[in-house]
Structures are given as C-alpha cells and as structure tokens.
Enzyme design. Structure first.
Site, PDB file in Angstrom:
ATOM      1  N   GLU A   4       0.804  -1.035   0.107  1.00  4.59           N
ATOM      2  CA  GLU A   4      -0.197   0.082   0.046  1.00  4.59           C
ATOM      3  C   GLU A   4       0.863   1.307   0.047  1.00  4.59           C
ATOM      4  O   GLU A   4       1.837   1.546   0.781  1.00  4.59           O
ATOM      5  CB  GLU A   4      -0.949  -0.108   1.317  1.00  4.59           C
ATOM      6  N   ARG A  35       4.715 -13.519   9.383  1.00  4.94           N
ATOM      7  CA  ARG A  35       5.548 -12.062   9.409  1.00  4.94           C
ATOM      8  C   ARG A  35       6.908 -12.284  10.039  1.00  4.94           C
ATOM      9  O   ARG A  35       7.081 -12.872  10.741  1.00  4.94           O
ATOM     10  CB  ARG A  35       4.694 -11.304  10.415  1.00  4.94           C
ATOM     11  N   LYS A  90       4.859   0.287   9.513  1.00  6.62           N
ATOM     12  CA  LYS A  90       4.737   1.769   8.801  1.00  6.62           C
ATOM     13  C   LYS A  90       4.274   2.988   9.381  1.00  6.62           C
ATOM     14  O   LYS A  90       4.920   4.077   9.454  1.00  6.62           O
ATOM     15  CB  LYS A  90       4.117   1.495   7.296  1.00  6.62           C
TER      16      LYS A  90
HETATM   17  P1  ATP Z   1       2.726  -2.178   8.030  1.00  6.23           P
HETATM   18  O1  ATP Z   1       1.808  -3.083   8.991  1.00  6.23           O
HETATM   19  O2  ATP Z   1       4.157  -2.125   8.513  1.00  6.23           O
HETATM   20  O3  ATP Z   1       2.025  -0.868   7.641  1.00  6.23           O
HETATM   21  P2  ATP Z   1       1.618  -3.789   5.959  1.00  6.23           P
HETATM   22  O4  ATP Z   1       1.354  -5.076   6.089  1.00  6.23           O
HETATM   23  O5  ATP Z   1       0.332  -2.590   6.202  1.00  6.23           O
HETATM   24  O6  ATP Z   1       2.747  -3.068   6.890  1.00  6.23           O
HETATM   25  P3  ATP Z   1       1.609  -3.609   3.025  1.00  6.23           P
HETATM   26  O7  ATP Z   1       2.005  -2.298   2.181  1.00  6.23           O
HETATM   27  O8  ATP Z   1       0.228  -3.914   3.162  1.00  6.23           O
HETATM   28  O9  ATP Z   1       2.070  -3.321   4.518  1.00  6.23           O
HETATM   29  O10 ATP Z   1       2.454  -4.819   2.788  1.00  6.23           O
HETATM   30  C1  ATP Z   1       2.636  -5.253   1.420  1.00  6.23           C
HETATM   31  C2  ATP Z   1       3.176  -6.621   1.777  1.00  6.23           C
HETATM   32  O11 ATP Z   1       4.141  -6.916   2.529  1.00  6.23           O
HETATM   33  C3  ATP Z   1       1.802  -7.477   2.409  1.00  6.23           C
HETATM   34  O12 ATP Z   1       1.525  -8.922   1.515  1.00  6.23           O
HETATM   35  C4  ATP Z   1       2.335  -7.929   3.663  1.00  6.23           C
HETATM   36  O13 ATP Z   1       1.838  -8.773   4.046  1.00  6.23           O
HETATM   37  C5  ATP Z   1       3.828  -7.962   3.640  1.00  6.23           C
HETATM   38  N1  ATP Z   1       4.394  -7.783   4.826  1.00  6.23           N
HETATM   39  C6  ATP Z   1       4.337  -6.484   5.582  1.00  6.23           C
HETATM   40  N2  ATP Z   1       4.894  -6.674   6.770  1.00  6.23           N
HETATM   41  C7  ATP Z   1       5.509  -7.612   6.765  1.00  6.23           C
HETATM   42  C8  ATP Z   1       6.443  -8.140   7.719  1.00  6.23           C
HETATM   43  N3  ATP Z   1       6.845  -7.925   8.728  1.00  6.23           N
HETATM   44  N4  ATP Z   1       6.881  -9.346   7.213  1.00  6.23           N
HETATM   45  C9  ATP Z   1       6.471 -10.215   6.147  1.00  6.23           C
HETATM   46  N5  ATP Z   1       5.809  -9.485   5.319  1.00  6.23           N
HETATM   47  C10 ATP Z   1       5.267  -8.431   5.538  1.00  6.23           C
HETATM   48 MG    MG Z   2      -1.334  -3.528   4.703  1.00  5.38          MG
END
Ligand code: ATP
Ligand code: MG
Length: 542
Positions: A31, A256, A266
């Site tokens: 995102e 994760r 983020k």
């Molecule tokens: P955050 O919670 O840090 O904002 P998010 O999951 O909202 O992260 P996205 O931009 O939606 O961020 O993530 C893109 C992809 O990266 C998603 O498929 C998510 O599952 C994966 N991802 C995010 N954080 C992790 C993590 N700590 N370990 C592995 N994969 C991750």
């Molecule tokens: Mg997300």
C-alpha cells in the site's frame, strides 16, 4: 520437479503435479502509504523468489484503495527499493486501474442478490456483528430488492451520500463462525481525492473485495501474504467463486518477520519521521529499505538473511544480531581495510625523522590479497583506548615500558607520557625499532599487540557516527513501542582518518581496522564515517 524448500513450494509442487496450475505468477502488494521496511523484504524475497524459482513472474501491485493516506512519493520510493534489492517486476498494476471492473463485479453481485446497500452506521454494524461465540444479527436492510439496491449503489457512486452514510455489503452469512463472512462491507462512501484517479470516485472498494478480483485480472496464480490474512481467506475464496471470474488465484499465508529492537510498522515508522526522532525515512538507524541502504547494508546481505530465516507458518521474533551477522559476513569479504582513530591521542616517535610509505592489506580475505600504501611519520595518532596509564594485567596495547606493533609499520617501545594539568594525555613518546619494519622484519622480536594509527602529517579530520538500536529491549511482552524508544541512539566523534578514505568513492564501505564496518561520504566538505555494523559478532546460533 523442483525440490521444495518450504511449505509454499510443497503446495505449488503438488498443484503442478495435479495440473491445477501450469505456471507460477505472484505479486508484491504494497500500500503506497509509507516506505518499505525489512519486513517487506521478506515478502519481496518470497514473492519474487518463488516466481523466479519456477520460471514464472511477479507483478508489482499497488494496493491504492485507501486514498487519504496514499501518495505518489511512496510509489516512487517503493519502486526504487525493489530495484535496489535486484528484483524486476513483470508488470506494474494499481488497484485503481481496476476500479471500473471492480464496480462492475459489485453490480453483478447485486443483480444476483449477493450484495445489498446498508444504511447502518459503522458503529451499528460493529455492534451487530456478534462475537466468536455468538452469531451476528442481520441488517434490517438485508432484504432490499435488487432494483432498490442497484439504484442506491448508483447513488452512492454519484455522490448522493455523505461519507459513512451507506455501504455495500456482501450477503453471505451472519451466523458464520468466521466473522469476516458476516456480510462484510465491500464498498464505502469516501469523498477523498485519489492520487491517481483524482475525484472520479467517491466510493472505494474494500481490500478483501479488491484483491482477489485484481489478482484474477492480472493472471496471478498465488498471492503469498502474511498470516493476519488467514482469516480473510474464506472471503477471498467467496469473492473468487461468486463474482464469476474465470482465472482463480489462490492465497497462501506465511509468518510475518519480526526482529528484536526493530520497529516493524509503517504507521509507527511514520510517527518517528513526523516527530523528528530521526532525520527522515532514510535515517541510517531506520529499518526501512531506504534507511538500510543509507546505512550501507548490502542488498545481498539482506537477501541472504531473508533466505536463511526461511518461510514458516508460525510467527516468531528473529534476533537483530542474526541480520547483522550476514552484513558482517558480506563486508568482511568485500570491504577494503582502512585506518581511522575515533578519539585521537598524539604519539611522537622520538628517534624517527621524516616519513615514508608503508603497506597494508587492501583485504586479507581476497583470493589474491593486494597491498596499498599509507604514510608513516614521526607524529601519529592512535586511539585513546589503545593507551593506558594504569594498564591492567595482560594489557597488550600501548603502555609505558611496553612494546606494540603499529599496523603495517614498526614495533615501537613506549618510553614516557606528557600529561596536561588535568591529568589527560598530551602526548606519548616512543622509540621505533628500525629492524621490525613490516614485511622485512629481521628482529625476531615478538609483540602481542598490534594497533592502528594514522599519520598526523597526512590525515584528514573525520566525523565518526556510531549508532545504537532505535528500540530498546521490551521489558515485558507486548510493551508499546513508544515506551521503548532509545533517546540516545546517535553518537558522534571527531577523529582522524587516512587520506585514502577522503579520496575513496562516495558511499563506499570499509572495514576500519579494529573498529567496525563504516560507510564513507563527504558532508559539507567534511569526511563522515558512518557505522554500518560493528566488528564483533554477537550472534550465537541456537
Ligand atoms: P505495516 O503494518 O508495516 O504498515 P502492511 O502489511 O500494512 O505493513 P503493506 O504495504 O500492506 O504493509 O504490505 C505489503 C506486503 O508486505 C503485504 O503482503 C504484507 O503481508 C507484507 N508484509 C508487511 N509487513 C511484513 C513483515 N513484517 N513480514 C513479512 N511480510 C510483511
Ligand atoms: Mg497492509
């Protein structure tokens, strides 16, 4: 058949064997509401890596369904970070490119009596959703006619309603044991400008509805995501089955990445930037990919780390020292050696006159190690921690009456020390032993200590920056990040370095002998040596 190295590959192997899929097409779905971090690197390595392994492709898919938080700045930063890791996407897509198709699928669901417009507020929907042990209550608007729903949904799209006034919900099952299946909201009214579609839309699709549709349209076979989406998989599959797409993607979840002493969200990283706790998203202490790059972490080391931690189905926390281990391993092999003193004290070699070039190894680990020249002179600087006025037993660095080797140069005997009024060291006086020159030592003298130094005559002032973790260890499980901030994570020293470091390429990494791995750059005309990782490995394999 490829040998499976994790459970995702086992699933894929089986599907290939059964003919359920013939190719592997994945996607990475950020995102664009912030910068990528080390956790995303794991997801990148899994999505791109799995596709690569099977000779397939991976798309970059921007999940831009949340217009109020998203920006083009983040889109560009995300692309740059992925390129830095060395991955090439097959196609780039944005959820917003599919808004028309997603809308059409919503209309189709309404026509088939599988979706309805609901006037309940978000609060009321939540209250009626039930719990894990109790079923939810059906909305009083659930049985609106298809015609009425079509009209209301069109009104939603045409801006007739305020934010939150109406939503479109899938009509599934308010008694489902999975709460995500209890008539989930799939469209909401939101009067917000989108960074790509501008003001075209005032309704936006929800994540759970958009993703499976967008993946189907792109030909994605496997959407590999993190475990928090496991409970959403039944809805994902419901959408795939009920909107009537021909190509059916499959979601598989993995754990994760969590790393000790590391902020992994983020939202919170953004807060650090906004509150000025760090200099920006690219502060070298940040676990963002742009921060790691600024720090001097090699992309190869990050990828190796992601490979070694593997792909599991259970969440866990990885020691930050394990990550550092791969950085150190890489740099030990690749970084040239150089000398700098962080807290200089002056040493005068009383019986030496003039100066000369001596040699040190560029990198003793090279298959064919090369030497380079560095200047030695009567006056040099050594690090304060390499001299002791009150040496403990077995102190093999410089002490009055003791002998020590100056790296690449000579063995010196320390004769006396001049002190300032406050007792601090003004200068140390030594005698060098000419027959001990490195490379042609005929003396037979053995000393136990070798220390680094720089010529006082040919050296440059250097600002040295060392870092601690931004996040302190948790005192109890689940302690909030805001209570764990390390307010003292940046340390600066004014030292001296070999001219060689000033002349080196901008951004190059070095092993500063006996100090650690540092990245060189010039800031306002001044040499800066910025810590990448310490020299000592504190990681202990379990
Ligand atoms: P955050 O919670 O840090 O904002 P998010 O999951 O909202 O992260 P996205 O931009 O939606 O961020 O993530 C893109 C992809 O990266 C998603 O498929 C998510 O599952 C994966 N991802 C995010 N954080 C992790 C993590 N700590 N370990 C592995 N994969 C991750
Ligand atoms: Mg997300």
């Amino acid at each position: 058949m490829m040998e499976a190295k994790n459970f995702i590959e086992e699933i894929i192997n089986q599907e290939l064997a059964e003919g359920k899929v013939t190719t592997v097409h994945t996607r990475f779905p950020p995102e664009p509401n912030g910068y990528l971090h080390i956790g995303h690197a794991k997801s990148l390595c899994i999505n791109f890596g799995t596709a690569q392994k099977y000779g397939g492709v991976c798309n970059l898919f921007f999940d831009d369904t949340n217009p109020s938080k998203e920006k083009t700045e983040y889109v560009e930063a995300i692309k740059k970070d992925i390129e830095w890791l060395g991955f090439s996407w097959y196609e780039i897509h944005y959820a917003s490119d599919f808004f028309d198709q997603i809308y059409a699928f919503a209309v189709k669901l309404i026509k088939e009596g599988k979706a309805f417009v609901c006037d309940l507020t978000a609060e009321q929907i939540k209250d009626m959703r039930g719990t894990l042990t109790e079923p939810g209550k059906e909305s009083p608007y659930r049985n609106r006619s298809v015609e009425e729903n079509l009209q209301l949904f069109e009104n939603m799209k045409n801006g007739v309603y305020q934010d939150g006034e109406k939503v479109l919900r899938a009509k599934i099952d308010m008694a489902s044991p999975n709460i995500n299946m209890r008539d989930p909201v799939i469209y909401r009214v939101l009067h917000a400008e989108h960074h790509r579609t501008g003001n075209k839309w005032c309704i936006y699709t929800m994540y759970d509805f958009a993703h499976p549709i967008c993946y189907s349209m792109q030909g994605v076979t496997h959407s590999l995501c993190t475990l928090e989406f496991e409970d959403h998989r039944p809805l994902y599959n419901w959408v795939v089955e009920n909107v009537g797409v021909e190509h059916k993607p499959r979601q598989i979840e993995f754990a994760r990445l969590n790393v000790t002493n590391t902020v992994m969200s983020k939202r919170y990283l953004k807060k650090l930037v906004e509150e000025g706790m760090v200099s920006g998203w690219d502060d070298p202490r940040m676990p963002t990919l742009t921060g790691l790059r600024a720090r001097g972490i090699p992309a190869e080391a990050l990828k190796k780390f992601c490979e070694e931690i593997g792909v599991a189905k259970a969440n866990s926390e990885i020691e930050v020292s394990y990550f550092e281990h791969f950085t150190r391993e890489y740099l030990n092999e690749h970084a040239p050696r150089a000398m700098a003193v962080f807290e200089p004290i002056k040493v005068i070699v009383d019986n030496y006159e003039g100066g000369e070039y001596v040699e040190i190894d560029v990198n003793p680990n090279d298959p064919e190690p090369k030497k380079r020249k560095t200047y030695f002179s009567k006056e040099i600087y050594i690090d304060a921690e390499d001299f002791s006025l009150a040496p403990p037993p077995k102190y093999f660095r410089m002490k009055v009456g003791g002998m020590v080797r100056l790296k690449g140069a000579y063995v010196v005997r320390c004769d006396s020390v001049e002190q300032n009024d406050d007792g601090s060291v003004k200068a140390v006086h030594c005698t060098y032993l000419p027959e001990t020159r490195s490379g042609s030592d005929t003396s037979g003298i053995k000393v136990k200590g070798t220390i680094h130094w720089v010529s006082a005559e040919k050296c440059v002032p250097a600002v040295i920056r060392k870092y601690e973790y931004l996040l302190k260890d948790a005192e109890y499980p689940g302690q909030d990040f805001s209570e764990r901030m390390n307010e003292n994570s940046l340390h600066e020293f004014n030292g001296f370095a070999e001219n060689y470091l000033f002349d080196a390429a901008e951004g190059e990494s070095f092993q500063l002998l006996r100090k650690g791995y540092y990245k060189k750059f010039v800031e306002n005309g001044k040499l800066v040596l910025s810590e990448i990782v310490s020299l000592k490995d504190s990681f202990k394999p379990q």
